[in-house]
Design a protein around this motif. Sequence first.
Motif, PDB file in Angstrom:
ATOM      1  N   THR A 196       0.827  -1.207   0.000  1.00  0.00           N
ATOM      2  CA  THR A 196       0.000   0.000   0.000  1.00  0.00           C
ATOM      3  C   THR A 196       0.862   1.257   0.000  1.00  0.00           C
ATOM      4  OG1 THR A 196      -1.767  -1.161   1.165  1.00  0.00           O
ATOM      5  CG2 THR A 196      -1.807   1.245   1.227  1.00  0.00           C
ATOM      6  N   GLY A 197       1.878   1.294   0.854  1.00  0.00           N
ATOM      7  CA  GLY A 197       2.732   2.472   0.938  1.00  0.00           C
ATOM      8  C   GLY A 197       3.528   2.714  -0.321  1.00  0.00           C
ATOM      9  N   SER A 198       4.053   1.659  -0.941  1.00  0.00           N
ATOM     10  CA  SER A 198       4.825   1.846  -2.168  1.00  0.00           C
ATOM     11  C   SER A 198       3.915   2.261  -3.317  1.00  0.00           C
ATOM     12  CB  SER A 198       5.599   0.571  -2.516  1.00  0.00           C
ATOM     13  OG  SER A 198       4.744  -0.556  -2.560  1.00  0.00           O
ATOM     14  N   THR A 199       2.682   1.735  -3.344  1.00  0.00           N
ATOM     15  CA  THR A 199       1.714   2.150  -4.372  1.00  0.00           C
ATOM     16  C   THR A 199       1.379   3.629  -4.228  1.00  0.00           C
ATOM     17  OG1 THR A 199       0.723  -0.061  -4.409  1.00  0.00           O
ATOM     18  CG2 THR A 199      -0.577   1.734  -5.339  1.00  0.00           C
ATOM     19  N   ALA A 200       1.055   4.063  -3.003  1.00  0.00           N
ATOM     20  CA  ALA A 200       0.723   5.468  -2.767  1.00  0.00           C
ATOM     21  C   ALA A 200       1.898   6.378  -3.086  1.00  0.00           C
ATOM     22  CB  ALA A 200       0.287   5.657  -1.312  1.00  0.00           C
ATOM     23  N   THR A 201       3.115   5.926  -2.819  1.00  0.00           N
ATOM     24  CA  THR A 201       4.308   6.722  -3.102  1.00  0.00           C
ATOM     25  C   THR A 201       4.454   6.975  -4.601  1.00  0.00           C
ATOM     26  OG1 THR A 201       5.468   5.890  -1.155  1.00  0.00           O
ATOM     27  CG2 THR A 201       6.825   6.755  -2.941  1.00  0.00           C
ATOM     28  N   VAL A 202       4.309   5.921  -5.397  1.00  0.00           N
ATOM     29  CA  VAL A 202       4.463   6.061  -6.847  1.00  0.00           C
ATOM     30  C   VAL A 202       3.334   6.902  -7.432  1.00  0.00           C
ATOM     31  CG1 VAL A 202       4.426   4.802  -9.031  1.00  0.00           C
ATOM     32  CG2 VAL A 202       5.793   3.948  -7.123  1.00  0.00           C
ATOM     33  N   MET A 203       2.091   6.600  -7.064  1.00  0.00           N
ATOM     34  CA  MET A 203       0.958   7.318  -7.662  1.00  0.00           C
ATOM     35  C   MET A 203       0.932   8.777  -7.212  1.00  0.00           C
ATOM     36  SD  MET A 203      -0.326   5.134  -9.670  1.00  0.00           S
ATOM     37  CE  MET A 203      -1.783   6.042 -10.183  1.00  0.00           C
ATOM     38  N   GLY A 204       1.381   9.065  -6.000  1.00  0.00           N
ATOM     39  CA  GLY A 204       1.398  10.437  -5.515  1.00  0.00           C
ATOM     40  C   GLY A 204       2.472  11.295  -6.155  1.00  0.00           C
ATOM     41  N   ALA A 205       3.452  10.655  -6.809  1.00  0.00           N
ATOM     42  CA  ALA A 205       4.552  11.406  -7.417  1.00  0.00           C
ATOM     43  C   ALA A 205       4.253  11.849  -8.837  1.00  0.00           C
ATOM     44  CB  ALA A 205       5.825  10.548  -7.412  1.00  0.00           C
ATOM     45  N   ALA A 206       3.103  11.411  -9.398  1.00  0.00           N
ATOM     46  CA  ALA A 206       2.775  11.732 -10.783  1.00  0.00           C
ATOM     47  C   ALA A 206       1.565  12.645 -10.859  1.00  0.00           C
ATOM     48  CB  ALA A 206       2.504  10.449 -11.572  1.00  0.00           C
ATOM     49  N   SER A 207       1.507  13.471 -11.895  1.00  0.00           N
ATOM     50  CA  SER A 207       0.332  14.305 -12.136  1.00  0.00           C
ATOM     51  C   SER A 207      -0.793  13.438 -12.684  1.00  0.00           C
ATOM     52  CB  SER A 207       0.680  15.403 -13.143  1.00  0.00           C
ATOM     53  OG  SER A 207       0.968  14.822 -14.411  1.00  0.00           O
ATOM     54  N   PRO A 208      -2.059  13.898 -12.581  1.00  0.00           N
ATOM     55  CA  PRO A 208      -3.176  13.106 -13.105  1.00  0.00           C
ATOM     56  C   PRO A 208      -3.031  12.749 -14.578  1.00  0.00           C
ATOM     57  CG  PRO A 208      -3.991  14.854 -11.698  1.00  0.00           C
ATOM     58  CD  PRO A 208      -2.523  15.092 -11.853  1.00  0.00           C
ATOM     59  N   ALA A 209      -2.400  13.616 -15.366  1.00  0.00           N
ATOM     60  CA  ALA A 209      -2.246  13.341 -16.794  1.00  0.00           C
ATOM     61  C   ALA A 209      -1.365  12.125 -17.052  1.00  0.00           C
ATOM     62  CB  ALA A 209      -1.647  14.561 -17.507  1.00  0.00           C
ATOM     63  N   TYR A 210      -0.509  11.790 -16.094  1.00  0.00           N
ATOM     64  CA  TYR A 210       0.383  10.647 -16.248  1.00  0.00           C
ATOM     65  C   TYR A 210       0.096   9.566 -15.207  1.00  0.00           C
ATOM     66  CZ  TYR A 210       3.177  12.853 -19.839  1.00  0.00           C
ATOM     67  OH  TYR A 210       3.596  13.412 -21.028  1.00  0.00           O
ATOM     68  N   ALA A 211      -1.157   9.494 -14.744  1.00  0.00           N
ATOM     69  CA  ALA A 211      -1.527   8.466 -13.771  1.00  0.00           C
ATOM     70  C   ALA A 211      -1.364   7.077 -14.365  1.00  0.00           C
ATOM     71  CB  ALA A 211      -2.969   8.676 -13.311  1.00  0.00           C
ATOM     72  N   GLY A 212      -1.777   6.908 -15.631  1.00  0.00           N
ATOM     73  CA  GLY A 212      -1.613   5.609 -16.280  1.00  0.00           C
ATOM     74  C   GLY A 212      -0.162   5.226 -16.429  1.00  0.00           C
ATOM     75  N   ALA A 213       0.684   6.207 -16.778  1.00  0.00           N
ATOM     76  CA  ALA A 213       2.116   5.923 -16.929  1.00  0.00           C
ATOM     77  C   ALA A 213       2.744   5.542 -15.599  1.00  0.00           C
ATOM     78  CB  ALA A 213       2.819   7.139 -17.519  1.00  0.00           C
ATOM     79  N   ALA A 214       2.362   6.249 -14.525  1.00  0.00           N
ATOM     80  CA  ALA A 214       2.913   5.924 -13.203  1.00  0.00           C
ATOM     81  C   ALA A 214       2.493   4.533 -12.761  1.00  0.00           C
ATOM     82  CB  ALA A 214       2.452   6.969 -12.187  1.00  0.00           C
ATOM     83  N   SER A 215       1.211   4.220 -12.949  1.00  0.00           N
ATOM     84  CA  SER A 215       0.720   2.886 -12.604  1.00  0.00           C
ATOM     85  C   SER A 215       1.420   1.824 -13.428  1.00  0.00           C
ATOM     86  CB  SER A 215      -0.796   2.831 -12.832  1.00  0.00           C
ATOM     87  OG  SER A 215      -1.280   1.522 -12.633  1.00  0.00           O
ATOM     88  N   ALA A 216       1.609   2.120 -14.736  1.00  0.00           N
ATOM     89  CA  ALA A 216       2.268   1.157 -15.608  1.00  0.00           C
ATOM     90  C   ALA A 216       3.720   0.934 -15.193  1.00  0.00           C
ATOM     91  CB  ALA A 216       2.211   1.645 -17.055  1.00  0.00           C
TER      92      ALA A 216
END
Length: 472
Positions: free
Chosen positions: A392-412
């Motif tokens: 959970t913490g590593s997921t929130a860290t990665v997703m919180g570091a990206a803007s909404p426009a690149y949410a898919g890229a961060a998740s990928a």
Amino acid sequence: MAFAESAGGGEPPLPPVSVPRAGRRSPAPLLAVCSGYFMVILDVTISNVAVPVVGRDLSASLTGIQWITDGYTMVFAGLLMTGGALGDRLGNRRIFCSGVAVFTVSSAACAFAPTAPFLVAARLVEGLGAALIVPGSLALLQQAYPAPAARSRAFGLWGSMAGIAASAGPLLGGLLVSTVGWRWVFLINLPVGVACLLLTLRHVAPSPRNADRALDRPAQCAVVAAVGLLTAALNEAGRRGWSDPAVLAGLGLAASAAVAFVLRERLARSPALPLNLLRSRAMSGGAGIGLLFNFAFYGMVFTASLSFQHQRGFSALATGAALFPAVAMTMFASVLSGRLSRRTGDRPLVVSGMLLAALGLAGWAAAGAAPAYPLLVAPMMAAGFGTSFALTGSTATVMGAASPAYAGAASALFNTTRQIGSATGVALGGSLLATHTDYGAGLRTSMAIGALAYLTAACLAWQCVPTDSEVP
């Protein structure tokens, strides 16, 4: 399967999307999105127990058994960046639904596979479906739950879905294989896939499109080449040996493809993954942590499954029951970490989880040549709990570091590195079992390497994961 969206960024008229009451966020989008992710994770854990039986039934070698598992993971990991870019460009809901459709149809093909090569081919297509599902799942949750506290809870429940799937997979797989046969391991995806598709279309709002988001095909090809060559080289090492020229060439070409990806992203006008994202310590560190803990955990599950069946003579059902302590802890740990992160921040949870998991696998490696099963229960529980506690913490860290426009890229990016970790963990573990004189020695070596990976992840988390869970 296409789900066309209009030029204005929406989709054609559909049954009305449910709107939550003021002040509350409906759980329906969470249920819809998580059911797709559940299906993907269940397919990994349920098939790990089944593949030894599948190998015997379809006359597959150990390398062939590895490809049944790693063929899926290789395509999954290789195309996650493509799935994320397509989601950002064409709409995450559209790509998510397409992935669910592909995954469901290919699962049916796996179930009716007449030969091992056919099954491997169907698993490759299944990996494509998974690569379209997973990036969209996190992006859709970020879209549906924009408030940090709600998003943290949603990510925690998303992680708990992985825990539930991981917990149910080995037991369910063993039960199905022992009763109705291994083909039902894949048939079970059909009702889940249909339900996920209907729930998503009914309850998840259409996603905005970013027409300027580039697919960057050369970069996507470089990722696919790097993942494919690395997985193939590690798989073939078990049959050919680590010094074989083909294995060494595969490893060298995989490294070259990774370098080519970085160079391409530096030069591209519209890169698939802007390098400023990778320069973020939280983004790159979180992705590295995901790679390391998936490498250790799924390598453990795969090698332990083979060892229990081939060395100890367990049935598929008994193997599922034997692995249950490891995977059952993942569900509890995900929910607990989702709640604690709002009080403590993410760093303490990720660091402590990785240290606990490292201690577990180190204990297994030190347990001796043929330890009694009860001695392995605590190490398995520690590895399962620690891995999920850090998710959970590593997921929130990665997703919180990206803007909404690149949410898919961060998740990928996050899920690509995780699946690369899974693929290399399975491939390396299988090769260690094949090249050692006995399963016990290969298993202990694999566990020791996994413990080192967890320890490295703990050090990385201390440096890269922010303490405050709400840091943007």
